[in-house]
Design an enzyme around this catalytic site. Sequence first.
Site, short mmCIF file in Angstrom:
data_model
loop_
_atom_site.label_atom_id
_atom_site.label_comp_id
_atom_site.label_asym_id
_atom_site.label_seq_id
_atom_site.Cartn_x
_atom_site.Cartn_y
_atom_site.Cartn_z
N ASP A 130 0.79 -1.25 0.00
CA ASP A 130 0.00 0.00 0.00
C ASP A 130 0.83 1.30 0.00
O ASP A 130 0.49 2.25 0.70
CB ASP A 130 -0.95 0.02 1.21
CG ASP A 130 -1.92 -1.14 1.22
OD1 ASP A 130 -1.89 -1.95 0.27
OD2 ASP A 130 -2.70 -1.26 2.18
N CYS A 183 -1.88 -2.29 7.90
CA CYS A 183 -1.88 -3.24 6.77
C CYS A 183 -0.66 -4.15 6.74
O CYS A 183 -0.75 -5.31 6.32
CB CYS A 183 -2.06 -2.49 5.46
SG CYS A 183 -3.73 -1.81 5.32
N LYS A 194 -6.69 -4.78 -2.93
CA LYS A 194 -7.29 -5.45 -1.77
C LYS A 194 -8.32 -4.53 -1.12
O LYS A 194 -8.06 -3.34 -0.95
CB LYS A 194 -6.20 -5.87 -0.78
CG LYS A 194 -5.37 -4.76 -0.18
CD LYS A 194 -4.24 -5.35 0.63
CE LYS A 194 -3.44 -4.33 1.39
NZ LYS A 194 -4.15 -3.52 2.35
N1 TIU Z 1 -2.54 0.40 4.36
C1 TIU Z 1 -2.96 0.67 5.59
O1 TIU Z 1 -2.22 0.52 6.56
N2 TIU Z 1 -4.24 1.20 5.72
C2 TIU Z 1 -4.64 2.02 6.76
O2 TIU Z 1 -5.79 2.41 6.83
N3 TIU Z 1 -3.66 2.37 7.65
C3 TIU Z 1 -3.79 3.26 8.70
O3 TIU Z 1 -2.84 3.34 9.48
N4 TIU Z 1 -4.88 3.99 8.84
#
Ligand code: TIU
Length: 232
Positions: free
Chosen positions: A32, A170, A137
């Site tokens: 991500d 994530c 995802k």
């Molecule tokens: N990719 C991921 O970690 N999504 C989140 O929403 N992370 C946060 O720390 N909010």
Amino acid sequence: MTPLSRPTLLEIAAQPYPLALDPARTALLLIDMQRDFLEPGGFGAMLGNDVSLLRSAIAPCQRLLDVARKAGMLVIHTREGHRPDLSDAPPAKLTRGPGPMRIGDAGPMGRILIRGEPGHAIVPELMPLPDEPVLDKPGKGAFYQTDLSLLLANRGIASLIVAGVTTEVCVHTSVREANDRGFECLVVSDAVASYFPQFHRAALDMITAQGGIFGWVADATTLCAELARIDA
Ligand code: TIU
């Protein structure tokens, strides 16, 4: 260090103890690294976070990408996000948070956390190559409702080098999913980042505690030096 001319186990100096990696059975999983998390105006900012805290992970991720590509390793990128009609987003996720901005609303980088919008894209510094799978995802974990298991099985992957954001959300969810599926996970301490430095530290500690309950942790410099020895 001497280059390795044939497949050999690499011994990585990691916590809580050294990890033997077979590069032919190891993939780099970049979680991500999207504009929505790393740049102002996206999902991270919408949640009230200072997105600049995440940018320290970009350069170590670039170095990892470089050595993994040169070593001929499988590289997989993930993106968190939803269909434009939001049909794959659980109502509990859509309504979470104090607002006023929510997933799917129009922001400075397009609709927040929506596939195809500018903010959903991976940051330009880490642009995937055409032959590198990009997994979309809908959840925090990289295995949930994706074909990641299939991709890894088809390449005989046993170990994952994990980097990306955020450490405790994530990255952690994906590592826990991977660990339960039998993969050995090496999390790269400076190639992961969090909006909360205390959560970042605790999340890394939680991986290596209890004899490596979820996996191993090493820094990018240590890991890249070993991976750079592979003669692809
Ligand atoms: N990719 C991921 O970690 N999504 C989140 O929403 N992370 C946060 O720390 N909010």
